[in-house]
Write an enzyme that holds these catalytic residues in place. Structure first.
Site, PDB file in Angstrom:
ATOM      1  CG  ASN A 143       2.328   0.188   3.795  1.00 22.70           C
ATOM      2  OD1 ASN A 143       2.032  -0.961   3.490  1.00 22.70           O
ATOM      3  ND2 ASN A 143       3.536   0.691   3.625  1.00 22.70           N
ATOM      4  N   GLY A 144       0.416  -1.894   6.080  1.00 25.25           N
ATOM      5  CA  GLY A 144       0.976  -2.896   6.980  1.00 25.25           C
ATOM      6  C   GLY A 144      -0.105  -3.842   7.461  1.00 25.25           C
ATOM      7  CG  HIS A 201      16.222 -35.272 -14.839  1.00 30.71           C
ATOM      8  ND1 HIS A 201      16.487 -36.617 -14.813  1.00 30.71           N
ATOM      9  CD2 HIS A 201      17.409 -34.653 -15.044  1.00 30.71           C
ATOM     10  CE1 HIS A 201      17.793 -36.812 -14.979  1.00 30.71           C
ATOM     11  NE2 HIS A 201      18.369 -35.632 -15.123  1.00 30.71           N
ATOM     12  CE  LYS A 206       9.945  -1.707  -8.949  1.00 29.21           C
ATOM     13  NZ  LYS A 206      10.233  -3.003  -9.557  1.00 29.21           N
ATOM     14  CD1 TRP A 236      -0.927  -5.805  -3.964  1.00 31.09           C
ATOM     15  CD2 TRP A 236      -0.665  -6.639  -1.902  1.00 31.09           C
ATOM     16  NE1 TRP A 236      -0.569  -7.128  -4.079  1.00 31.09           N
ATOM     17  CE2 TRP A 236      -0.401  -7.666  -2.832  1.00 31.09           C
ATOM     18  CE3 TRP A 236      -0.569  -6.938  -0.548  1.00 31.09           C
ATOM     19  CZ2 TRP A 236      -0.035  -8.950  -2.459  1.00 31.09           C
ATOM     20  CZ3 TRP A 236      -0.208  -8.225  -0.161  1.00 31.09           C
ATOM     21  CH2 TRP A 236       0.059  -9.214  -1.119  1.00 31.09           C
ATOM     22  CD  GLU A 282       7.327 -10.014 -12.559  1.00 36.11           C
ATOM     23  OE1 GLU A 282       6.998  -9.977 -11.369  1.00 36.11           O
ATOM     24  OE2 GLU A 282       8.472  -9.718 -12.934  1.00 36.11           O
ATOM     25  CE  LYS A 311      10.569  -9.208 -14.743  1.00 40.50           C
ATOM     26  NZ  LYS A 311      11.453  -9.314 -13.686  1.00 40.50           N
ATOM     27  CD  GLU A 323      14.245 -11.472 -13.616  1.00 43.54           C
ATOM     28  OE1 GLU A 323      13.907 -12.146 -12.627  1.00 43.54           O
ATOM     29  OE2 GLU A 323      13.813 -10.309 -13.810  1.00 43.54           O
ATOM     30  NE  ARG A 380       4.463   1.828  -0.585  1.00 42.85           N
ATOM     31  CZ  ARG A 380       5.573   1.350  -0.057  1.00 42.85           C
ATOM     32  NH1 ARG A 380       6.715   1.533  -0.678  1.00 42.85           N
ATOM     33  NH2 ARG A 380       5.551   0.689   1.070  1.00 42.85           N
ATOM     34  CB  CYS A 424      -0.936   0.103   1.201  1.00 44.29           C
ATOM     35  SG  CYS A 424      -1.907  -1.366   1.487  1.00 44.29           S
TER      36      CYS A 424
HETATM   37  C1  G6P Z   1       8.058  -7.947  -5.589  1.00 46.95           C
HETATM   38  C2  G6P Z   1       8.305  -7.266  -6.909  1.00 46.95           C
HETATM   39  C3  G6P Z   1       9.481  -7.930  -7.623  1.00 46.95           C
HETATM   40  C4  G6P Z   1      10.703  -7.927  -6.717  1.00 46.95           C
HETATM   41  C5  G6P Z   1      10.409  -8.568  -5.365  1.00 46.95           C
HETATM   42  C6  G6P Z   1      11.536  -8.334  -4.382  1.00 46.95           C
HETATM   43  O1  G6P Z   1       7.568  -9.217  -5.813  1.00 46.95           O
HETATM   44  O2  G6P Z   1       7.163  -7.317  -7.726  1.00 46.95           O
HETATM   45  O3  G6P Z   1       9.775  -7.214  -8.801  1.00 46.95           O
HETATM   46  O4  G6P Z   1      11.740  -8.616  -7.341  1.00 46.95           O
HETATM   47  O5  G6P Z   1       9.235  -7.989  -4.794  1.00 46.95           O
HETATM   48  O6  G6P Z   1      11.613  -6.967  -4.133  1.00 46.95           O
HETATM   49  P1  G6P Z   1      12.899  -6.214  -3.632  1.00 46.95           P
HETATM   50  O7  G6P Z   1      12.483  -4.775  -3.537  1.00 46.95           O
HETATM   51  O8  G6P Z   1      13.263  -6.794  -2.307  1.00 46.95           O
HETATM   52  O9  G6P Z   1      13.973  -6.430  -4.643  1.00 46.95           O
END
Ligand code: G6P
Length: 615
Positions: A101-102, A511, A610, A75, A495, A492, A488, A27, A2
């Site tokens: 937020n929390g 496997h 994020k 969120w 997500e 990508k 990765e 956020r 949030c």
């Molecule tokens: C969330 C974001 C990702 C990020 C992860 C870790 O899931 O959507 O993009 O890699 O958190 O975040 P950080 O800020 O600790 O790298």
């Protein structure tokens, strides 16, 4: 997660808070709300949906005039995203209003107690419990808002960044933080409140970042009084000058932040190594490492903890540290590490990687390792973030603000910082020759140009994206340094396009995942020269004989894979440990274009956020 924003001063608060919420949407963005005080009345509007939906609803229902406002972008944790569960939340009397937020973990017990005393609740949120608890303290103890917030928070368990406003004392806002970030922008006779500094950057460069366990009473035209929540001690706040500028947080002509951030990587990597890498002198300077060189270089083991994309950067770093510095490395999801009973000794060094510097699980992992005597090193992007402050030392990535939820430049700059660190330790420990050390530095300096070159494949990648955009599954394969890149790449794609994708070490395909391969299955293979090239070519043969569609990332000029693959995307050659920095680029573009073609919200994919400040 949030985002929270607030304003008290002489301007119209609504545009400030609305714009601030838009900047904080990374956020969380499942609902939003704003409360405005117009000098007489407190008006509130909230809605499920994005800040843009809130704007439309709000401007059609209430007047926006007033010099005080607080707003929230959510969120969901407790209670589904709907209008009622959106913040701000009123107290029962309607006098108090809160944004949060929390998570208040003991909210259920507190709620039951309040219910026995006649309090009623409209929402399913923990936040509505907190605002009523504060009101209850005011009524029972006859104290002012600041004191009531303090007493109430001392009864809670959990994490919070909150702002509380009392319309019958309209000239103050009370804020507090524990585990979630909170910055106070200090202007001329005006104050801003936000989860990070981006909402107020065009108004003031001066900010106070509250520390965990601190609260502040912000008085109109007066001052900010900071205290410790637990014992009421007055704190002398540190006024920090911000380096951030407005351009950095705007799209700058790109359609999406993600695309902008993909294209920023050459510059971001230069910013990461600028001033640290001195190829002519054969030196790397990193204050956080230099000041603790013996401690880090003599580590019996390096533990890397992170989440999401940062965890993938950690996996690349594992290969690089072990290759160069010959120090054993373990990489773990912070969320797993914190809840087992890991064996940690005082000779261990824990490296926490986090773009935001706020990820709750990563933060908890550091605290645990520190308690057991390990030395904690942070690799963060956000300056002044909680993790950067909690660690004993660290190195910033200097990637600039990353706003797209799907991480791109954070990943490559994290790898850059960690490579510099590994090289530095290797040099100190004598595990790298001077010639190789210089070669690495020279090659690193060439990486930004090579990324520029890799970005030139954009149109070709768009063409490939169009062919595969309707795939239901996708497999990503890589070996060695490029195995984490496969992970990765898959992350990508899933997500932002919601296509199921899996990353695998190429040799593991036999496997299990090989059973999935048929003519419907696109397989993205990282098949750059060196790095088990011949073995990857064999894996490609195996896919081909099962009619899988092959999209190969190859080194410029490659002919062998070109003959086998359905499509090739070329990247410039570099030394093997640095290949992730270039092979990642086409994978980012591939997922970006597919998501755009599918009409997905690239910068704000569903259900994600994020900055994950809840566990
Ligand atoms: C969330 C974001 C990702 C990020 C992860 C870790 O899931 O959507 O993009 O890699 O958190 O975040 P950080 O800020 O600790 O790298």
């Amino acid at each position: 997660m949030c985002g929270i924003v607030g304003y008290i001063g002489h301007r119209d608060a609504y545009p400030v808070v609305l714009k601030g919420l838009q900047r904080l949407e990374y956020r969380g963005y499942d609902s939003a709300g704003i409360a405005i005080y117009d000098g007489e009345e407190l008006k509130l509007c909230k809605t499920q949906g994005k800040v843009a939906d809130l704007k439309e609803k709000l401007e059609n229902t209430i007047t926006t005039h007033g010099n005080v406002a607080i707003g929230h972008t959510r969120w969901a944790t407790h209670g589904v995203p709907n209008d009622v569960n959106s913040h701000p939340h009123y107290s029962n009397s309607g006098d108090l209003v809160i944004i949060h937020n929390g998570i208040i973990e003991n909210y259920d017990a507190l709620k039951k107690e309040l219910q026995t005393r006649g309090y009623t609740f409209k929402s399913d949120t923990d936040t509505e419990v907190l605002v009523n608890l504060i009101e209850d303290v005011i009524l029972k103890e006859n104290v002012k808002l600041g004191k009531a917030v303090q007493i109430a928070l001392n009864q809670t368990i959990g994490a919070y960044a909150i702002a509380v406003y009392n319309k019958s004392k309209p000239d103050e806002i009370v804020v507090a933080r524990l585990g979630s970030p909170l910055a106070i922008g200090v202007g001329e006779d005006e104050f801003f409140i936000a989860s990070d500094a981006s909402p107020f950057i065009e108004f003031t460069k001066n900010a106070i970042y509250l520390e965990d366990g601190e609260m502040a009473v912000i008085r109109r035209n007066k001052e900010v009084k900071v205290r410790k929540i637990q014992d009421d001690t007055l704190v002398d706040p540190y006024l920090q000058e911000l380096q951030l500028n407005l351009e950095q947080i705007e799209k700058g002509g790109y359609d999406h932040f993600m695309l902008k951030e993909i294209h920023e990587q050459p510059t971001a990597i230069k910013d990461t190594y600028r001033g640290r890498m001195l190829p002519d002198e054969g030196l790397i300077r990193m204050a956080g490492v230099d000041d603790n060189l013996e401690r880090i270089a003599n580590a019996k083991r390096i533990l890397i903890v992170a989440c999401g994309t940062s965890w993938h950067a950690g996996l690349v770093a594992e290969y690089i540290f072990e290759e160069l510095a010959r120090i054993p490395v373990e990489v773990e999801y912070a969320s797993e590490f914190r809840y087992r009973n890991p064996i940690i000794s005082e000779k261990d060094v824990i490296i926490a990687i986090s773009q935001s510097g706020e990820t709750a699980d990563t933060m908890a992992a550091i605290k645990l390792a520190k308690e057991k005597g390990a030395f904690a090193f942070g690799v963060c992007n956000v300056v002044g973030s909680s993790i950067s402050r909690e660690t004993n030392a660290g190195a910033y990535t200097h990637a600039g603000p990353e706003i797209g939820v799907a991480s791109t430049k954070a990943f490559t700059t994290q790898i850059t910082v960690l490579t510099l660190m590994a090289l530095k330790l290797a040099k100190h420990n004598g595990t790298i020759s001077n010639t190789d050390f210089r070669t690495y530095l020279q090659e690193l300096e060439l990486v930004p140009g090579k990324i520029e070159k890799a970005l030139e494949a954009d149109e070709h990648i768009k063409y490939i994206s169009d062919i595969y955009k309707d795939a239901r599954n996708c497999l990503y394969l890589g070996r060695g340094f490029n195995f984490p890149v496969a992970l990765e790449g898959a992350l990508k794609l899933k997500e932002i396009s919601y296509i199921h994708a899996e990353g695998y070490p190429a040799a593991e395909m036999k496997h299990g995942p090989i059973a999935l391969i048929d003519e419907e299955m696109p397989v993205v293979v990282i098949a750059t020269k060196k790095g088990h090239y011949e073995k990857v070519v064999s894996n490609i043969q195996e896919i081909k004989s099962r009619k899988g569609k092959i999209i190969a990332i190859v080194t410029e000029g490659d002919t062998e894979v070109r003959e086998l693959a359905d499509h090739v995307i070329e990247v410039p050659e570099t030394i093997e440990p640095l290949t992730p920095l270039v092979t990642t680029i086409p994978l980012q573009l591939l997922s970006y274009h597919i998501a755009v073609m599918l009409g997905k919200n690239v910068d704000q994919p569903r259900n994600l956020a994020k900055s994950v400040t809840v566990e």
